[in-house]
Design a protein around this motif. Structure first.
Motif, PDB file in Angstrom:
ATOM      1  N   ARG A 269     -16.122 -21.694 -22.695  1.00 53.26           N
ATOM      2  CA  ARG A 269     -17.353 -21.755 -22.814  1.00 53.26           C
ATOM      3  C   ARG A 269     -18.546 -20.822 -21.844  1.00 53.26           C
ATOM      4  O   ARG A 269     -19.344 -20.055 -22.358  1.00 53.26           O
ATOM      5  N   VAL A 270     -17.910 -20.706 -20.570  1.00 51.68           N
ATOM      6  CA  VAL A 270     -18.450 -19.921 -19.522  1.00 51.68           C
ATOM      7  C   VAL A 270     -18.449 -18.506 -19.867  1.00 51.68           C
ATOM      8  O   VAL A 270     -19.088 -17.580 -19.697  1.00 51.68           O
ATOM      9  N   ARG A 271     -17.159 -18.127 -20.179  1.00 51.62           N
ATOM     10  CA  ARG A 271     -16.681 -16.855 -20.586  1.00 51.62           C
ATOM     11  C   ARG A 271     -17.570 -16.170 -21.684  1.00 51.62           C
ATOM     12  O   ARG A 271     -18.041 -15.148 -21.696  1.00 51.62           O
ATOM     13  N   ARG A 272     -17.739 -17.067 -22.776  1.00 49.80           N
ATOM     14  CA  ARG A 272     -18.576 -16.701 -23.868  1.00 49.80           C
ATOM     15  C   ARG A 272     -20.105 -16.348 -23.317  1.00 49.80           C
ATOM     16  O   ARG A 272     -20.728 -15.282 -23.780  1.00 49.80           O
ATOM     17  N   LEU A 273     -20.536 -17.298 -22.329  1.00 51.92           N
ATOM     18  CA  LEU A 273     -21.681 -17.032 -22.048  1.00 51.92           C
ATOM     19  C   LEU A 273     -21.903 -15.815 -21.034  1.00 51.92           C
ATOM     20  O   LEU A 273     -22.993 -14.883 -21.087  1.00 51.92           O
ATOM     21  N   ARG A 274     -20.955 -15.359 -20.324  1.00 54.70           N
ATOM     22  CA  ARG A 274     -20.587 -14.342 -19.769  1.00 54.70           C
ATOM     23  C   ARG A 274     -20.771 -12.758 -20.479  1.00 54.70           C
ATOM     24  O   ARG A 274     -21.335 -12.126 -20.043  1.00 54.70           O
ATOM     25  N   THR A 275     -20.069 -13.098 -21.550  1.00 55.37           N
ATOM     26  CA  THR A 275     -19.831 -11.822 -22.374  1.00 55.37           C
ATOM     27  C   THR A 275     -21.482 -11.558 -22.980  1.00 55.37           C
ATOM     28  O   THR A 275     -21.686 -10.248 -23.303  1.00 55.37           O
ATOM     29  N   SER A 276     -21.940 -12.536 -23.176  1.00 57.45           N
ATOM     30  CA  SER A 276     -23.402 -12.301 -23.817  1.00 57.45           C
ATOM     31  C   SER A 276     -24.378 -11.712 -22.727  1.00 57.45           C
ATOM     32  O   SER A 276     -25.477 -10.891 -23.297  1.00 57.45           O
ATOM     33  N   ARG A 277     -23.849 -11.610 -21.675  1.00 59.99           N
ATOM     34  CA  ARG A 277     -24.796 -11.111 -20.540  1.00 59.99           C
ATOM     35  C   ARG A 277     -24.545  -9.595 -20.272  1.00 59.99           C
ATOM     36  O   ARG A 277     -24.995  -8.975 -19.361  1.00 59.99           O
ATOM     37  N   ARG A 278     -23.385  -9.014 -20.843  1.00 67.43           N
ATOM     38  CA  ARG A 278     -22.849  -7.601 -20.301  1.00 67.43           C
ATOM     39  C   ARG A 278     -24.065  -6.740 -21.065  1.00 67.43           C
ATOM     40  O   ARG A 278     -24.553  -6.898 -22.021  1.00 67.43           O
TER      41      ARG A 278
END
Length: 278
Positions: A269-278
């Motif tokens: 879940r947090v990795r997906r959120l992080r990917t969206s911030r790139r």
């Protein structure tokens, strides 16, 4: 040596049952230790076998209750449906009122997992009115904060978290019964719960501060708790704009030697959120 022989038997034949003379205290302690260190998937088969032994022999007492409660928690950690029947039975066989309160907390968390925040709050409210150790009261308030926030009551959530913070500062962390030493007696337990509550409430700086306190305080054997805390701190840091800190926490949590469906889901879940911030 006796404990080693017992565990060897469990490892080789987890579904074959246990001998009538099994040391329930040693078994409860070992299941707890392995679950906390390695995750529910690492201990689920042995825990299920032990719980079956307890149920078929109508064993009573705190050791039997801890085995049932730990089995329910291990199964929850594998992603299985909440074992409400195990928790209900654990509460009926427990003798220590603090242990019964702890089981009610676990039952509330199972309701919360299922999205029934109202049922979770009822359990927690009831538990807060019963016999509760100060550290337990702090954990109950922290859990109630998450449920209240998810139910849309931010004011109640903040009040619960402030109460938990106050209890953390004043409670005697050594005043716990033997069955609770590995969890309730761990100095990282309550800070981690408070940090999780602030994260749910969207107070990311407060969440990061408390989760950092937990990370620094966890006992070496609390690998799962520490890894889950790192994932939550990664989320808090991401929300605060600290991308490097988020990445470091995700990497450390991903390297943890823990077999936990809840940890894996949190990481994803947090990795997906992080990917969206790139």
């Amino acid at each position: 040596m006796r404990r080693r022989r017992l565990l060897l038997g469990l490892t080789l034949a987890p579904l074959a049952g246990l001998s009538p003379g099994v040391d329930l205290r040693a078994l409860a302690d070992e299941l707890t230790r392995r679950d906390l260190a390695h995750g529910g998937a690492a201990v689920a088969a042995e825990a299920r076998s032990a719980a079956t032994w307890v149920l078929t022999r109508s064993a009573r007492g705190d050791d039997a209750a801890v085995i049932l409660d730990r089995t329910a928690w291990a199964l929850r950690d594998t992603g299985a449906a909440a074992a409400h029947d195990l928790l209900a039975r654990a509460e009926t066989v427990a003798e220590d009122p603090w242990l019964r309160t702890h089981i009610r907390l676990d039952r509330a968390l199972a309701h919360d997992d299922a999205g029934d925040h109202a049922a979770a709050l009822r359990e927690l409210t009831g538990a807060l009115t019963g016999p509760v150790a100060p550290l337990q009261r702090g954990g109950l308030h922290a859990a109630a904060a998450r449920c209240a926030e998810r139910a849309g009551d931010t004011r109640a959530a903040v009040a619960h978290l402030k109460a938990a913070e106050g209890l953390h500062e004043t409670a005697d962390h050594t005043d716990v019964p033997d069955w609770a030493a590995a969890v309730l007696g761990d100095p990282g337990q309550l800070p981690g719960a408070i940090g999780r509550g602030w994260l749910t409430a969207g107070r990311y700086r407060d969440a990061e501060a408390w989760l950092t306190r937990a990370d620094e305080a966890y006992a070496p054997g609390r690998a799962r708790g520490r890894a889950n805390g790192l994932v939550r701190r990664a989320h808090a840091r991401l929300a605060s704009g600290d991308l490097a800190g988020c990445d470091a926490d995700l990497a450390a949590a991903g390297d943890a030697p823990v077999r936990s469906a809840r940890l894996a889901a949190g990481l994803e879940r947090v990795r997906r959120l992080r990917t969206s911030r790139r």
